[in-house]
Design an enzyme around this catalytic site. Sequence first.
Site, short mmCIF file in Angstrom:
data_model
loop_
_atom_site.label_atom_id
_atom_site.label_comp_id
_atom_site.label_asym_id
_atom_site.label_seq_id
_atom_site.Cartn_x
_atom_site.Cartn_y
_atom_site.Cartn_z
N TYR A 86 -67.97 17.43 62.32
CA TYR A 86 -67.18 18.40 61.26
C TYR A 86 -65.98 17.96 60.70
CZ TYR A 86 -65.59 23.13 59.95
OH TYR A 86 -65.06 24.28 59.17
N ARG B 197 -67.51 31.38 67.92
CA ARG B 197 -66.12 31.60 67.66
C ARG B 197 -65.38 32.54 68.53
NH1 ARG B 197 -66.22 30.16 61.29
NH2 ARG B 197 -68.24 31.34 61.20
N GLY C 177 -55.67 29.65 77.82
CA GLY C 177 -55.61 30.59 76.78
C GLY C 177 -54.10 30.30 76.08
N GLN D 66 -53.36 27.80 74.19
CA GLN D 66 -53.46 27.07 72.80
C GLN D 66 -53.28 28.31 71.81
OE1 GLN D 66 -55.98 27.90 75.01
NE2 GLN D 66 -57.88 27.83 74.04
N ARG E 222 -53.81 29.96 67.52
CA ARG E 222 -54.39 29.89 66.19
C ARG E 222 -53.74 30.82 65.64
NH1 ARG E 222 -56.42 26.27 68.71
NH2 ARG E 222 -58.44 25.27 68.85
P1 NAD Z 1 -71.21 30.34 58.35
O1 NAD Z 1 -71.62 29.13 59.24
O2 NAD Z 1 -71.34 31.77 58.43
O3 NAD Z 1 -71.66 30.16 56.64
C1 NAD Z 1 -72.11 28.44 56.32
C2 NAD Z 1 -73.13 28.81 55.60
O4 NAD Z 1 -73.85 27.53 55.20
C3 NAD Z 1 -74.35 29.67 56.24
O5 NAD Z 1 -74.96 30.47 55.35
C4 NAD Z 1 -75.54 28.40 56.39
O6 NAD Z 1 -76.58 28.88 56.56
C5 NAD Z 1 -75.10 27.45 55.17
N1 NAD Z 1 -75.39 26.03 55.31
C6 NAD Z 1 -75.15 25.30 56.25
N2 NAD Z 1 -75.62 24.04 56.02
C7 NAD Z 1 -76.03 24.05 54.68
C8 NAD Z 1 -76.87 23.32 53.84
N3 NAD Z 1 -77.06 21.96 54.30
N4 NAD Z 1 -77.21 23.55 52.76
C9 NAD Z 1 -77.21 24.77 52.52
N5 NAD Z 1 -76.75 25.92 52.95
C10 NAD Z 1 -76.25 25.35 54.41
O7 NAD Z 1 -69.60 29.80 58.45
P2 NAD Z 1 -68.26 30.35 57.51
O8 NAD Z 1 -67.10 30.73 58.35
O9 NAD Z 1 -68.70 31.39 56.50
O10 NAD Z 1 -67.73 29.08 56.81
C11 NAD Z 1 -68.02 28.90 55.09
C12 NAD Z 1 -67.44 27.56 54.96
O11 NAD Z 1 -66.16 27.84 55.18
C13 NAD Z 1 -68.01 26.20 55.77
O12 NAD Z 1 -67.92 25.20 54.68
C14 NAD Z 1 -66.58 26.07 56.59
O13 NAD Z 1 -66.40 24.61 57.15
C15 NAD Z 1 -65.52 26.58 56.02
N6 NAD Z 1 -64.49 27.09 56.85
C16 NAD Z 1 -64.47 28.04 57.53
C17 NAD Z 1 -63.31 28.78 58.29
C18 NAD Z 1 -63.57 29.86 58.92
O14 NAD Z 1 -62.59 30.45 59.96
N7 NAD Z 1 -64.42 30.97 58.70
C19 NAD Z 1 -62.59 27.97 58.55
C20 NAD Z 1 -62.29 26.63 57.68
C21 NAD Z 1 -63.34 26.29 56.86
N1 UDP Z 2 -62.05 30.19 72.63
C1 UDP Z 2 -62.13 30.80 73.78
N2 UDP Z 2 -62.95 31.75 74.15
C2 UDP Z 2 -64.19 31.77 73.43
C3 UDP Z 2 -64.27 31.07 72.34
C4 UDP Z 2 -63.27 30.23 71.75
O1 UDP Z 2 -60.92 30.83 74.38
O2 UDP Z 2 -65.20 32.52 73.86
C5 UDP Z 2 -61.01 29.33 72.16
C6 UDP Z 2 -61.32 27.90 71.85
O3 UDP Z 2 -61.37 26.96 72.73
C7 UDP Z 2 -60.29 27.54 70.95
C8 UDP Z 2 -59.75 28.86 70.21
O4 UDP Z 2 -60.37 29.93 71.02
O5 UDP Z 2 -59.02 27.05 71.62
C9 UDP Z 2 -60.52 29.17 68.89
O6 UDP Z 2 -61.88 28.60 68.78
P1 UDP Z 2 -63.01 28.78 67.59
O7 UDP Z 2 -64.13 28.21 68.00
O8 UDP Z 2 -62.99 30.21 67.11
O9 UDP Z 2 -62.12 27.94 66.44
P2 UDP Z 2 -61.51 26.67 66.31
O10 UDP Z 2 -61.36 25.90 67.80
O11 UDP Z 2 -62.61 25.79 65.37
O12 UDP Z 2 -60.15 26.80 65.89
#
Ligand code: NAD
Ligand code: UDP
Length: 317
Positions: free
Chosen positions: A149, A190, A211, A213, A215
């Site tokens: 990722y 998440r 816990g 860490q 965000r």
């Molecule tokens: P999500 O998993 O709900 O949405 C991702 C979407 O992309 C899904 O609908 C999935 O089916 C589609 N998808 C995945 N691979 C694909 C492919 N190869 N072709 C076509 N469609 C595909 O996740 P989200 O939280 O909505 O995240 C959306 C975007 O925002 C992602 O690119 C993610 O990396 C980015 N992002 C999200 C967060 C967050 O906190 N939600 C943080 C940082 C970045």
């Molecule tokens: N986390 C947690 N319990 C859960 C899921 C996640 O304590 O049930 C923690 C995880 O280890 C991380 C933080 O929460 O430290 C945020 O995790 P998330 O997967 O939401 O996002 P990211 O690590 O990508 O920021």
Amino acid sequence: MRDLSRKRILVTGGAGFLGSHLCDSLLKLGHEVLCVDNFFTGSRDNILHLMSHPRFEVIRHDICLPLYVEVDEIYNFACPASPLHYQADPIQTIKTSVIGSIHLLGLAKRLGAKIFQASTSEVYGDPTMHPQSESYWGNVNPIGVRSCYDEGKRCAETLFFDYHRKHNVRIKVGRIFNTYGPRMHPNDGRVVSNLIVQALSHEPLTIYGDGSQTRSFCYVDDLIDVVIRLMDSKDEVTGPINIGNPVEYRVIELAEQIRRLSGSRQPIMFKPLPSDDPKQRRPDLSHAREWLGWEPKVLLEDGLKKTIAYFDSVLSS
Ligand code: NAD
Ligand code: UDP
């Protein structure tokens, strides 16, 4: 003749959590939206309410394959975002970011379209600089379980800037920090969705590690607002630009808040910390403030209440 204020906009990943909210907002602004999704983590339920909308269209398609459509703008949100899902098929994850970006940048180049990349705070890895500003190059493990990722998104940024420098493609790169809200998948893994679903299901709340860490959690409405502002900003504003909420919480504080707001009496259950889990994360938002005049508005407590109400209705149906 076509109304030029009405844009034809491609949203990849449009059936996902963030993508579906973006489709809603773009339709409300009067645009035509073409949603492209392979439904890996997205769901028809997220866009069901749009299916009969006259300006909405959906195509099942994987962006790892070329796409031939005619649009004015592209928002690239396709990519699984939860560690559980992106680690389930790491090779597909990195292909989505790298090969998918190449296809969409090629499309943007042919069409002269503006293109937004949903990048991530994960490009900073386990950051040694705090808070993180865009000038920080990050601390990323290239061979760990999160690398598919993190490195995929980093390579996508490289591609965006090379297409910009070499081919004058108009790019917008937003580094999204943890965002939450309705339409997150209940089994997404998440932290916000996990803890809320556990609290509402009368199960112990799982905390990975102790816990401590941190965000910073942004409510989805704030995020979509700044994504559209960035796309609509002048061409010189390419980013990368941090977008998210600057208020930082320890994960244990988040769990306590969710327990209180949901009325859960369940204990907290501590589990091992996954490898390469970042210890701290908070965006420096100076650029978003200066270039976009943007500030997130939704307090964590208010956003959590809305998200809890959403999961309550999903779980009870
Ligand atoms: P999500 O998993 O709900 O949405 C991702 C979407 O992309 C899904 O609908 C999935 O089916 C589609 N998808 C995945 N691979 C694909 C492919 N190869 N072709 C076509 N469609 C595909 O996740 P989200 O939280 O909505 O995240 C959306 C975007 O925002 C992602 O690119 C993610 O990396 C980015 N992002 C999200 C967060 C967050 O906190 N939600 C943080 C940082 C970045
Ligand atoms: N986390 C947690 N319990 C859960 C899921 C996640 O304590 O049930 C923690 C995880 O280890 C991380 C933080 O929460 O430290 C945020 O995790 P998330 O997967 O939401 O996002 P990211 O690590 O990508 O920021």
